[in-house]
Design an enzyme around this catalytic site. Structure first.
Site, PDB file in Angstrom:
ATOM      1  N   TYR A 124       0.828  -1.198   0.000  1.00 39.05           N
ATOM      2  CA  TYR A 124       0.000   0.000   0.000  1.00 39.05           C
ATOM      3  C   TYR A 124       0.871   1.261   0.000  1.00 39.05           C
ATOM      4  O   TYR A 124       1.815   1.366   0.777  1.00 39.05           O
ATOM      5  CB  TYR A 124      -0.874  -0.012   1.243  1.00 39.05           C
ATOM      6  N   TRP A 126       1.560   5.554  -2.013  1.00 42.59           N
ATOM      7  CA  TRP A 126       1.481   6.494  -3.129  1.00 42.59           C
ATOM      8  C   TRP A 126       2.692   6.302  -4.032  1.00 42.59           C
ATOM      9  O   TRP A 126       3.668   7.034  -3.953  1.00 42.59           O
ATOM     10  CB  TRP A 126       1.440   7.921  -2.600  1.00 42.59           C
TER      11      TRP A 126
END
Length: 784
Positions: A124, A126
């Site tokens: 997980y 960005w």
């Protein structure tokens, strides 16, 4: 708008000579290179508002914490099974061939001995905004083509609300296009920004940021609209808009909403017609608010004692909301707490009581957080992107915020969204493109969990706290060392941006695509992974999707070769007057446009949720007292903690960069503390302070201010974990990562979202010589 070329309805945006066009989450970029080295970077689009995140490309490329070579933890390389050495062992530099051999052999062993369901590849985070070099997607593509892996559901941003909203509105709502900013500027009379700070979050996007969102904030300010910010912290948005600030005790927003609802009901100011036509279940909710079901009326006076806002102010809010065209614009921090499902459910219910849902400038919005949410629909084209391949349907899952529990409680049951599942037995973690040791709550608990698997592999550009906790670390390129393509915005394609390689890969870094292609090759699956395409062939494939869509719309684009050679942002030149209104169609015809709920209407009371019989999530919005929050402090932990976003990084990205000069205090993360609370502890601005509770302790630099609710302190999320004496009972984080302090508990059995904003702490002035922050230095290593 200056243009170098016009064709159809698009234009190429001019840029300075001798610069290279690329992009990041914080926008399209012009990067200047001299003698093979980046000397300057700046935004390519309009510069009405400064975005410092665009200025530090050189920092990203040449940071002293770059991972330069393939590295293996010494104990792991020697065959020492002691996994508690993770994070404090020596590192050994190895060749790429050796690293590939170790990884391939270990993944094959784990699959053979335990099955693919023992491999976790959720990763997980960005990652890159590009269409091809999306590290998490590439990791999952590799794991899928070679047999499968354990994945997760949900996210940290909206873990609670995205599970409850389908029962209330028929969709997760928090990622839906919102009523346009243009409509708000023209029609909203009262804007309520509830626990949200769009001036900061509009600087970034999941793809590449577009500055127009902040332009609309400026237009709102110029219009002189009445704007109220309800937040424990007086945010940058509140200050920029000269808004009315209503400081509120953290974790008590639902109580405030119920107090407003009680005023509307007892004064008969709620919209009976809207509630009857467009909603179900208002009566049981009303009975609860009036105290008919529990003998506790949720009056303004009751709410005031909990949330800290005077009762007469709560009643005045109710009057103002119903007497004006009101937009309730809610942030996601409202639901990152215990019982987080209740906040947005209560807010939607309050909006329904006002009867303005589906009207221009009225209703609610849960998604005004990135650069194009609420902007105009422009080109209608989309580019393609790499996919994660076909998942193995037999693979189990767990909610993403429960990773530490999954590691520590293999095979044990857990409740989620009305069902009982079991955690997997994870033996290997492969992480690429994320930093859980910055974003997961209760860091010390996560350290123990991270010691459970046999092997942890990380692809990284930098020596993040997560990379330091791995067994094998592979050096990955930044987005400036490879070619890619992206768009600006998340819902509105205003620009297509070539992400040109700025400089060659530094040191021995490799693209994630090439890393996973090699690993797939060693597993006999190279053809399935690459489909025979090179980097540029993939980019041409993705661009072709937009090219063909534009042709069908009689809005032809240049060919890919023309676009790539031009080295400029391709901008769609269309009118900026979108008047989209969320739920307008539903309001006009609730039969034809019924919602995807069981009733087809907004469900203030959900029979489906009620039948789950959860003790922490009932059938209608409910006030639950949290285990830790501003109303349940102790002598040992008398202060509530909130963890807002800071404007100078994206979560933990850029935490190592020179942007630290804008916010660090005494070389550490800043802690906002109210003047009264600071005085009671003998703390002044600039002091190093220790923040601590039963879970851990951190150091930070004090910022004494009246811009925070008394009794609450704020420590920005995203600070890198820098433990002193890792392995001790309660290691001190020298830098100030707030998640050392936050709770690991799920929001409820329904959503199992993360809940960091229901945390209590104590703060004291640190005496003596503070230990040096070392997390931004390269770890030492040996070469065999």
């Amino acid at each position: 708008m200056n243009t170098a070329l016009e064709k159809g309805k698009f234009v190429y945006l001019d840029k300075p000579q001798n610069t290279i066009t690329t992009a990041a989450h914080w926008g399209a970029l012009n990067v200047t290179v001299e003698n093979g080295k980046v000397i300057k970077s700046e935004g390519s689009l309009a510069k009405n508002h400064q975005n410092e995140l665009q200025d530090v490309v050189a920092d990203q490329l040449y940071s002293p914490v770059r991972v330069k070579y393939p590295m293996v933890r010494k104990g792991y390389l020697d065959g020492n099974p002691d996994t508690t050495l993770r994070g404090r062992d020596e590192w050994v530099r190895v060749s790429w061939d050796k690293a590939f051999e170790l990884i391939s052999t270990e993944i094959e062993r784990v699959r053979r001995d335990y099955g693919s369901e023992s491999i976790f590849g959720g990763s997980y985070g960005w990652y890159s905004c590009g269409a091809l070099h999306a590290s998490r997607t590439l990791l999952q593509r590799y794991l899928n083509v070679t047999g499968g892996f354990i994945n997760t559901k949900g996210d940290y941003s909206t873990g609670a609300v995205q599970v409850i909203m389908p029962y209330v509105l028929g969709n997760i709502e928090v990622y839906a296009q919102q009523t346009s900013w243009h409509t708000i500027v023209e029609n909203t009379e009262l804007l309520v920004i509830w626990s949200s700070n769009p001036l900061n979050t509009l600087r970034i996007a999941w793809t590449s940021a577009e500055p127009e969102g902040i332009d609309y904030l400026a237009k709102l300010k110029a219009k002189g609209k009445r704007i109220i910010c309800i937040d424990p912290v007086k945010s940058e948005t509140c200050q920029f808009l000269n808004a009315e600030w209503l400081p509120i005790n953290t974790g008590t927003d639902v109580a405030l909403m119920l107090g407003i609802a009680h005023t509307l009901i007892t004064e008969n100011k709620h919209d009976h017609d809207f509630l009857t036509k467009y909603t179900v279940g208002f009566e049981p909710f009303s009975d609860y608010v009036l105290g008919k079901t529990d003998n506790h009326p949720k009056t303004a006076q009751w709410a005031s004692q909990i949330c800290g806002i005077p009762a007469d102010t709560i009643q005045a809010l109710a009057h103002a909301f119903v007497e004006n065209r009101t937009m309730l614009m809610a942030g996601w921090g409202l639901q990152r707490l215990q019982h987080g499902e209740q906040s947005h459910w209560a807010l939607v219910t309050l909006a329904a009581m006002l009867g303005q849902i589906g009207l221009p400038g009225g209703g609610f919005g849960l998604n005004y957080r990135y650069s194009t949410d609420g902007l105009n629909t422009h080109s209608g084209v989309r580019i393609g992107s790499i996919n994660a391949g076909k998942p193995n349907p037999a693979m189990p899952f767990f909610p993403v915020a429960r990773i530490a529990d999954a590691l520590l409680k293999p095979n044990q049951p857990f409740e989620y969204n009305g069902q009982t599942f079991h955690y997997p037995n994870i033996k290997l973690i492969y992480w690429a493109g994320g930093n859980p040791f910055a974003h997961h709550p209760d860091t010390n608990y996560l350290v123990k969990a991270w010691q459970q698997p046999d092997t942890v592999i990380v692809n990284e550009c930098y020596w993040t706290p997560t990379a330091r906790m791995a067994d094998i670390v592979l050096p990955a390129t930044t987005s400036y060392e490879r070619n890619d393509v992206t768009v600006s915005g998340d819902y509105v394609v205003k620009n297509i941006i070539p992400m040109k390689q700025v400089v060659p890969p530094q040191f021995e870094a490799k693209n994630d695509y090439d890393i996973f292609a090699e690993l797939a090759k060693r597993a006999g699956k190279e053809a399935e992974f690459t489909e025979g395409k090179s980097e540029m062939a993939w980019l041409q494939t993705f661009y072709q999707i937009a090219f063909e869509a534009a042709e069908k719309m009689n809005n032809p684009l240049p060919t890919f070769d023309e676009f790539w050679a031009e080295n400029k942002v391709l901008s769609f030149d269309t009118e900026n007057k979108n008047s989209f209104v969320r739920y307008q169609d539903y309001r006009h015809d609730p039969i034809k446009h019924k919602l995807a709920t069981p009733s087809g209407k907004i469900e203030i009371f959900s029979e489906t949720v009620a039948k789950m019989n959860y003790d922490d999530c009932k059938g209608h919005p409910t006030w639950f007292e949290h285990q830790e929050y501003s109303g349940k402090t102790t002598t040992a932990e008398p202060l509530a903690l909130v963890t807002p976003h800071i404007k100078y990084r994206l979560h933990s990205q850029l935490a190592y960069s020179s942007l630290r000069q804008y916010y660090e205090v005494n070389g550490r993360e800043p802690l906002l503390i109210h003047t009264q609370d600071a005085a009671a502890r003998g703390i002044t601005s600039g002091d190093i302070v220790r923040i601590f509770n039963k879970r851990g302790q951190v150091l930070a630099g004090a910022v004494v201010t009246d811009g925070i609710m008394p009794g609450t302190v704020a420590l920005y999320e995203g600070g890198w974990y820098d433990p002193q004496d890792l392995g001790s009972t309660s290691p001190l984080c020298k830098n100030g990562n707030p998640n050392v302090l936050t709770r690991n508990d799920g929001s409820s059995k329904l959503g199992q979202g993360n809940a960091p904003n229901t945390t209590t702490v104590q703060v004291e002035k640190f005496e003596g010589e503070a230990p040096k922050v070392t997390v931004f230095e390269e770890p030492s290593f040996i070469t065999l």
